[in-house]
Enzyme design. Structure first.
Site, PDB file in Angstrom:
ATOM      1  N   ARG A  22       0.806  -1.244   0.000  1.00  0.00           N
ATOM      2  CA  ARG A  22       0.000   0.000   0.000  1.00  0.00           C
ATOM      3  C   ARG A  22       0.830   1.281   0.000  1.00  0.00           C
ATOM      4  NH1 ARG A  22      -3.046  -3.289   3.434  1.00  0.00           N
ATOM      5  NH2 ARG A  22      -4.783  -4.181   2.264  1.00  0.00           N
ATOM      6  N   LYS A  75       3.682  11.294 -11.155  1.00  0.00           N
ATOM      7  CA  LYS A  75       2.851  10.405 -11.981  1.00  0.00           C
ATOM      8  C   LYS A  75       3.627   9.114 -12.202  1.00  0.00           C
ATOM      9  CE  LYS A  75      -0.122  13.460 -14.652  1.00  0.00           C
ATOM     10  NZ  LYS A  75      -0.482  13.926 -16.005  1.00  0.00           N
ATOM     11  N   GLU A  87      10.175  17.666 -24.618  1.00  0.00           N
ATOM     12  CA  GLU A  87       9.498  18.033 -23.357  1.00  0.00           C
ATOM     13  C   GLU A  87      10.039  19.366 -22.824  1.00  0.00           C
ATOM     14  OE1 GLU A  87       6.855  16.452 -22.365  1.00  0.00           O
ATOM     15  OE2 GLU A  87       7.058  14.280 -22.639  1.00  0.00           O
ATOM     16  N   LYS A 104       7.840  22.928 -14.134  1.00  0.00           N
ATOM     17  CA  LYS A 104       6.958  21.798 -13.804  1.00  0.00           C
ATOM     18  C   LYS A 104       6.594  21.817 -12.322  1.00  0.00           C
ATOM     19  CE  LYS A 104       5.843  17.003 -14.238  1.00  0.00           C
ATOM     20  NZ  LYS A 104       5.957  15.757 -14.966  1.00  0.00           N
ATOM     21  N   GLU A 140      -3.967  16.971 -11.031  1.00  0.00           N
ATOM     22  CA  GLU A 140      -4.517  17.323 -12.343  1.00  0.00           C
ATOM     23  C   GLU A 140      -6.019  17.586 -12.312  1.00  0.00           C
ATOM     24  OE1 GLU A 140      -2.400  15.379 -15.607  1.00  0.00           O
ATOM     25  OE2 GLU A 140      -4.284  15.362 -16.720  1.00  0.00           O
ATOM     26  N   ARG A 183      -2.679  21.386 -14.189  1.00  0.00           N
ATOM     27  CA  ARG A 183      -1.660  20.387 -14.548  1.00  0.00           C
ATOM     28  C   ARG A 183      -1.937  19.762 -15.923  1.00  0.00           C
ATOM     29  NH1 ARG A 183       1.494  15.834 -10.914  1.00  0.00           N
ATOM     30  NH2 ARG A 183       2.682  15.024 -12.680  1.00  0.00           N
ATOM     31  N   ASN A 237       0.095  18.287 -20.512  1.00  0.00           N
ATOM     32  CA  ASN A 237      -0.184  17.267 -21.523  1.00  0.00           C
ATOM     33  C   ASN A 237      -0.234  17.848 -22.939  1.00  0.00           C
ATOM     34  OD1 ASN A 237      -0.460  15.259 -19.550  1.00  0.00           O
ATOM     35  ND2 ASN A 237      -2.540  15.946 -19.109  1.00  0.00           N
ATOM     36  N   HIS A 263       0.213  15.673 -25.940  1.00  0.00           N
ATOM     37  CA  HIS A 263       0.209  14.273 -25.505  1.00  0.00           C
ATOM     38  C   HIS A 263      -0.996  13.479 -26.010  1.00  0.00           C
ATOM     39  CE1 HIS A 263       3.541  15.563 -23.105  1.00  0.00           C
ATOM     40  NE2 HIS A 263       3.666  14.397 -22.498  1.00  0.00           N
ATOM     41  N   HIS A 270       0.158  10.342 -27.667  1.00  0.00           N
ATOM     42  CA  HIS A 270      -0.139   8.998 -27.152  1.00  0.00           C
ATOM     43  C   HIS A 270      -0.820   8.161 -28.231  1.00  0.00           C
ATOM     44  CE1 HIS A 270      -0.011  10.190 -22.603  1.00  0.00           C
ATOM     45  NE2 HIS A 270       1.181  10.012 -23.121  1.00  0.00           N
ATOM     46  N   HIS A 290       8.584   8.430 -26.967  1.00  0.00           N
ATOM     47  CA  HIS A 290       7.567   9.294 -26.367  1.00  0.00           C
ATOM     48  C   HIS A 290       7.788  10.761 -26.775  1.00  0.00           C
ATOM     49  CE1 HIS A 290       4.693  10.758 -23.415  1.00  0.00           C
ATOM     50  NE2 HIS A 290       5.618  11.589 -22.966  1.00  0.00           N
TER      51      HIS A 290
HETATM   52  P1  NAD Z   1      13.396   5.346 -21.627  1.00  0.00           P
HETATM   53  O1  NAD Z   1      13.219   5.218 -20.178  1.00  0.00           O
HETATM   54  O2  NAD Z   1      12.945   4.218 -22.478  1.00  0.00           O
HETATM   55  O3  NAD Z   1      14.924   5.665 -21.928  1.00  0.00           O
HETATM   56  C1  NAD Z   1      15.348   5.797 -23.253  1.00  0.00           C
HETATM   57  C2  NAD Z   1      16.527   4.846 -23.582  1.00  0.00           C
HETATM   58  O4  NAD Z   1      17.720   5.413 -23.060  1.00  0.00           O
HETATM   59  C3  NAD Z   1      16.404   3.480 -22.966  1.00  0.00           C
HETATM   60  O5  NAD Z   1      16.947   2.542 -23.851  1.00  0.00           O
HETATM   61  C4  NAD Z   1      17.282   3.599 -21.732  1.00  0.00           C
HETATM   62  O6  NAD Z   1      17.755   2.365 -21.253  1.00  0.00           O
HETATM   63  C5  NAD Z   1      18.388   4.453 -22.244  1.00  0.00           C
HETATM   64  N1  NAD Z   1      19.120   5.218 -21.266  1.00  0.00           N
HETATM   65  C6  NAD Z   1      18.660   5.768 -20.119  1.00  0.00           C
HETATM   66  N2  NAD Z   1      19.597   6.543 -19.580  1.00  0.00           N
HETATM   67  C7  NAD Z   1      20.681   6.468 -20.372  1.00  0.00           C
HETATM   68  C8  NAD Z   1      21.959   7.067 -20.354  1.00  0.00           C
HETATM   69  N3  NAD Z   1      22.290   7.950 -19.428  1.00  0.00           N
HETATM   70  N4  NAD Z   1      22.833   6.747 -21.328  1.00  0.00           N
HETATM   71  C9  NAD Z   1      22.489   5.889 -22.327  1.00  0.00           C
HETATM   72  N5  NAD Z   1      21.294   5.318 -22.421  1.00  0.00           N
HETATM   73  C10 NAD Z   1      20.390   5.610 -21.442  1.00  0.00           C
HETATM   74  O7  NAD Z   1      12.643   6.645 -22.205  1.00  0.00           O
HETATM   75  P2  NAD Z   1      12.486   8.122 -21.635  1.00  0.00           P
HETATM   76  O8  NAD Z   1      12.399   8.970 -22.824  1.00  0.00           O
HETATM   77  O9  NAD Z   1      13.454   8.436 -20.583  1.00  0.00           O
HETATM   78  O10 NAD Z   1      11.057   8.074 -20.927  1.00  0.00           O
HETATM   79  C11 NAD Z   1       9.899   7.801 -21.654  1.00  0.00           C
HETATM   80  C12 NAD Z   1       8.840   7.291 -20.705  1.00  0.00           C
HETATM   81  O11 NAD Z   1       8.536   8.283 -19.740  1.00  0.00           O
HETATM   82  C13 NAD Z   1       7.538   6.954 -21.397  1.00  0.00           C
HETATM   83  O12 NAD Z   1       7.066   5.707 -20.917  1.00  0.00           O
HETATM   84  C14 NAD Z   1       6.598   8.056 -20.955  1.00  0.00           C
HETATM   85  O13 NAD Z   1       5.255   7.659 -20.907  1.00  0.00           O
HETATM   86  C15 NAD Z   1       7.129   8.376 -19.601  1.00  0.00           C
HETATM   87  N6  NAD Z   1       6.820   9.731 -19.143  1.00  0.00           N
HETATM   88  C16 NAD Z   1       6.303   9.865 -17.908  1.00  0.00           C
HETATM   89  C17 NAD Z   1       6.025  11.114 -17.415  1.00  0.00           C
HETATM   90  C18 NAD Z   1       5.532  11.269 -16.009  1.00  0.00           C
HETATM   91  O14 NAD Z   1       5.138  12.371 -15.635  1.00  0.00           O
HETATM   92  N7  NAD Z   1       5.552  10.231 -15.206  1.00  0.00           N
HETATM   93  C19 NAD Z   1       6.275  12.244 -18.196  1.00  0.00           C
HETATM   94  C20 NAD Z   1       6.811  12.073 -19.464  1.00  0.00           C
HETATM   95  C21 NAD Z   1       7.083  10.806 -19.930  1.00  0.00           C
HETATM   96  N1  GLY Z   2       3.920  14.742 -17.935  1.00  0.00           N
HETATM   97  C1  GLY Z   2       2.671  15.281 -17.522  1.00  0.00           C
HETATM   98  C2  GLY Z   2       2.555  15.472 -16.058  1.00  0.00           C
HETATM   99  O1  GLY Z   2       3.450  15.165 -15.301  1.00  0.00           O
HETATM  100  O2  GLY Z   2       1.540  15.914 -15.615  1.00  0.00           O
END
Ligand code: NAD
Ligand code: GLY
Length: 377
Positions: free
Chosen positions: A135, A157, A199, A241, A251, A255, A259, A262, A266, A279
């Protein structure tokens, strides 16, 4: 348990460590931004961990690069590690179970802390495991992609994808600390760096016209990985942010502006298969679509649309959706987006650069017609 980020406890000398606070009453935390924050004598300390056991969750790409460094920085703390497969296609229930398995097999209790070392995929899935294990337990974000440093590690998130929709299973769960070591961006490949820039550009478009102006001139330095420019971009993005999250954590209103791009993005990610369009790439195209639709509605001047498109091009990001996607497919995917409220599609649109707003109850027939025309060109 409280976590105190102490940027002055360093045995290293760092002239450029920045701290950004996310103010959320008892859920407040700090984001530490700087180069070479990981490793022995790291310039932060995580105080009051007490007897908390740590499980570091990372993936098969990041582990060989940064796991040992992080472990050196955590010397003295009891920790285990879990290495997950790498990729957006693994941000699912099956991989999530691997985290629960490790926690249960090693008898981690409610006082334990997860540490997410990696990009947004690792951060989101680890955060969701932390939100749900027994939990809810604590977690720390150690983002290593630009996208994760400027966006996904901040704001709480967390979640996983469902075959029918991106990030559809999740929870709000704030980290206790975010450690953004900009030196890790040196090993990112160019495509990932550009995806993160999408972003960054987003914050300028939403409500930070001066930052958009700075980006117009600083893009070449950012693409060349000038560390000062990157650290500044991370800092401003996190500040922008943090301000939005502090005002609207769950949100209920403002907030949703985060998006921008997005809902279209998406749809592209889901339709093309998770991992095929990154992404950030999908969000970049989504922001151009949001801008173009805003222009179609008479809200956004042509000159702003041109500036936005030019910025994406300069950042090496896609501005055109995949040729195989039809307007009907777009609409079908957008209909399951979280922005849909009471059956009505909502979109974040633009009245200008630095002036995003949430358009309630979008005229779906008009949007479908417009998309059909846009995609046909
Ligand atoms: P990712 O986590 O897939 O990383 C991209 C690639 O880079 C992967 O292959 C990873 O292993 C590699 N990598 C990571 N750090 C590295 C480094 N320092 N050197 C070399 N390679 C490295 O992708 P991302 O773009 O970081 O994140 C995308 C994800 O984030 C999506 O799933 C998206 O939905 C999510 N997201 C979430 C939020 C949120 O608010 N929670 C906001 C935006 C995006
Ligand atoms: N990436 C959108 C949010 O964090 O609200």
């Amino acid at each position: 348990m409280t976590f105190i980020a102490d940027a002055n406890s360093s045995s290293k000398t760092h002239s450029t460590i920045k701290m950004v606070d996310v103010s959320l009453a008892e859920r407040s935390y700090s984001i530490i931004i700087g180069s070479d924050l990981l490793g022995k004598g790291a310039s932060y300390s995580v105080a009051d961990l007490g007897k908390s056991r740590l499980l570091i969750v990372t993936n098969s790409t990041v582990a060989p690069l940064y796991l040992e460094k992080l472990q050196q920085g955590l010397e003295g703390y009891s920790h285990d590690t879990l290495i997950l497969p790498d990729g957006e296609q693994y941000k699912n229930g099956e991989t999530l179970n691997l985290i629960y398995d490790a926690l249960l097999q090693k008898r981690f209790d409610r006082g334990s802390t997860l540490v997410a070392l990696g990009g947004g995929v690792i951060g989101d899935i680890t955060g969701y495991a932390a939100a749900t294990y027994q939990r809810g337990i604590d977690f720390i974000q150690v983002p290593t992609t630009l996208l994760a440093q400027v966006d996904s590690s901040v704001g709480g998130k967390t979640g996983i994808n469902h075959p029918l929709g991106k990030n559809m299973i999740g929870a709000f769960h704030q980290p206790k600390l975010v450690i953004a070591d900009t030196a890790t961006l040196n090993s990112l490949d160019d495509r990932q760096l550009r995806a993160g820039l999408a972003e960054v550009i987003k914050y300028g478009l939403i409500d930070d016209l001066p930052f958009f102006g700075w980006l117009e001139s600083a893009l070449p330095q950012l693409l060349q990985r000038d560390m000062t420019a990157l650290a500044y971009a991370v800092e401003v993005s996190c500040k922008d942010k943090a301000a939005v999250v502090a005002a609207d954590e769950r949100e209920a209103g403002k907030r949703a502006l985060l998006n921008l791009g997005h809902t279209f993005g998406h749809a592209i990610e889901t339709a093309m298969g998770y991992g095929n369009w990154l992404h950030g790439e999908a969000v970049a195209t989504g922001m151009v679509l949001a801008a173009a639709y805003s222009h179609h509605l008479g809200l956004l001047p042509q000159s702003d649309l041109q500036k936005i498109t030019a910025m994406m091009v300069a950042a090496g990001l896609a501005t055109q959706p995949p040729a195989e996607l039809t307007a009907d497919q777009f609409m079908a995917h957008m209909a399951v987006d979280k922005k849909v409220k009471a059956g009505r599609l909502r979109l974040v649109l633009l009245k200008g650069i630095g002036h995003a707003f949430v358009a309630e109850a979008v005229d779906e027939a008009d949007l479908r017609r417009w998309l059909g025309g846009y995609l046909a060109v």
